[in-house]
Each structure stands twice: as C-alpha cells, then as structure tokens.
Design a protein around this motif. Structure first.
Motif, PDB file in Angstrom:
ATOM      1  N   PRO A  30      23.876  36.276 105.839  1.00 19.75           N
ATOM      2  CA  PRO A  30      23.489  37.543 106.469  1.00 19.75           C
ATOM      3  C   PRO A  30      22.493  37.306 107.608  1.00 19.75           C
ATOM      4  O   PRO A  30      21.557  36.513 107.479  1.00 19.75           O
ATOM      5  N   ALA A  31      22.726  37.976 108.712  1.00 19.05           N
ATOM      6  CA  ALA A  31      21.934  37.754 109.928  1.00 19.05           C
ATOM      7  C   ALA A  31      20.440  37.882 109.693  1.00 19.05           C
ATOM      8  O   ALA A  31      19.659  37.120 110.277  1.00 19.05           O
ATOM      9  N   LYS A  32      20.031  38.802 108.826  1.00  9.34           N
ATOM     10  CA  LYS A  32      18.596  39.018 108.624  1.00  9.34           C
ATOM     11  C   LYS A  32      17.899  37.831 107.963  1.00  9.34           C
ATOM     12  O   LYS A  32      16.680  37.755 107.962  1.00  9.34           O
ATOM     13  N   PHE A  33      18.673  36.863 107.409  1.00  4.95           N
ATOM     14  CA  PHE A  33      18.084  35.702 106.742  1.00  4.95           C
ATOM     15  C   PHE A  33      18.192  34.422 107.565  1.00  4.95           C
ATOM     16  O   PHE A  33      17.664  33.389 107.173  1.00  4.95           O
ATOM     17  N   ARG A  34      18.868  34.478 108.671  1.00  6.58           N
ATOM     18  CA  ARG A  34      19.138  33.252 109.428  1.00  6.58           C
ATOM     19  C   ARG A  34      17.876  32.600 109.984  1.00  6.58           C
ATOM     20  O   ARG A  34      17.761  31.369 109.991  1.00  6.58           O
ATOM     21  N   THR A  35      16.938  33.386 110.443  1.00 13.31           N
ATOM     22  CA  THR A  35      15.704  32.808 110.979  1.00 13.31           C
ATOM     23  C   THR A  35      14.944  32.057 109.890  1.00 13.31           C
ATOM     24  O   THR A  35      14.473  30.941 110.113  1.00 13.31           O
TER      25      THR A  35
END
Length: 142
Positions: free
Chosen positions: A19-24
């Motif tokens: 999920p994009a919100k966890f990529r960082t």
C-alpha cells in the motif's frame, strides 16, 4: 505506525503491491518473517533490528527463548520493494502462511501482517467475542 486493512492479490511470482501509504516507511528495506497465528510479519529493517535485539537478550538456556529466536531468524528474509512498490514473498514463507492469491495486509502498529484472506476472516470470527469481552469488562489494555 501501520494501521488499516488492505485486500490484495499475489501475482504469479508471489508479489503484491505494498500500500502506497507504507512505502516510505519501508523504502530503506524490510524484513519478512513468520509470525504467530500462521501469518507473516513485514517489518521496516530498522524496527526489525530493534525488536530482534530485545529477543536476543533472552537467555539461550531457556527453551522457549531459543525456539522463538529460531523461528524468527530461520524464516526471515530481507527484501526491498521494487520500483513499482511490489514486495516479493519467498515461497517458503508463502507456504508457511498458506498464501495463494487473495491476501489481507493489516497494520499492526510497528509492523504489517500478511494473512490468507480465509484465515483472516476465520481469525476475526474467533476473536470478535473475546475482543468485545475485553471492552465490556473495562479491563485496562496496559
């Protein structure tokens, strides 16, 4: 902090889109391990190192400590998400967690967990009553 529930699919190579919100939080690397209840844990590498440093402090004379250390370390795989945000789950870990196609990725505060969708639904069904009882008892979660 990792929060939320995401229904995802593994591709033919055992990859899923993080999920994009966890990529960082996972950009510097991640570690996938066995987790209790036949699911997998995905840790940012730095958090995994901190958590396992605590586990390593346990006395090696203690059978339960040795078993925990072995289960975590022997199944751990350090990975990087690819340029599209896909994470590859090694076959032995997919086999351990019974992952085939449909998976659920949940936030579990300091880690993500990856569940087979059927197992996750079964788990929720068995835990709902216990969860409600905790709430009703007024028990302090500390």
């Amino acid at each position: 902090m990792f929060l939320g529930t995401f229904n995802l699919k593994l591709d033919d190579k055992g990859r899923f889109f993080l999920p994009a919100k966890f990529r960082t939080a996972m950009a510097a690397g991640l570690v996938i391990t066995r987790q209790h209840d036949r699911c997998l844990a995905i840790w940012p590498t730095d958090v995994f190192i901190t958590e396992m440093a605590q586990a390593a402090k346990g006395p090696s004379k203690n059978e339960a400590t040795r078993a925990y250390q072995r289960m975590i370390a022997s199944g751990a795989s350090d990975e990087l998400a690819d340029g599209q945000g896909r994470v590859s789950i090694p076959l032995p870990l997919r086999t351990y967690a019974g992952l085939a196609k449909d998976v659920v990725v949940i936030g579990a505060f300091n880690r993500l967990e990856v569940w087979d969708i059927t197992e996750w639904e079964r788990y929720l069904g068995t835990q709902e009553e216990a969860f409600a009882a905790l709430d009703e008892s007024g028990a302090d979660m500390d």
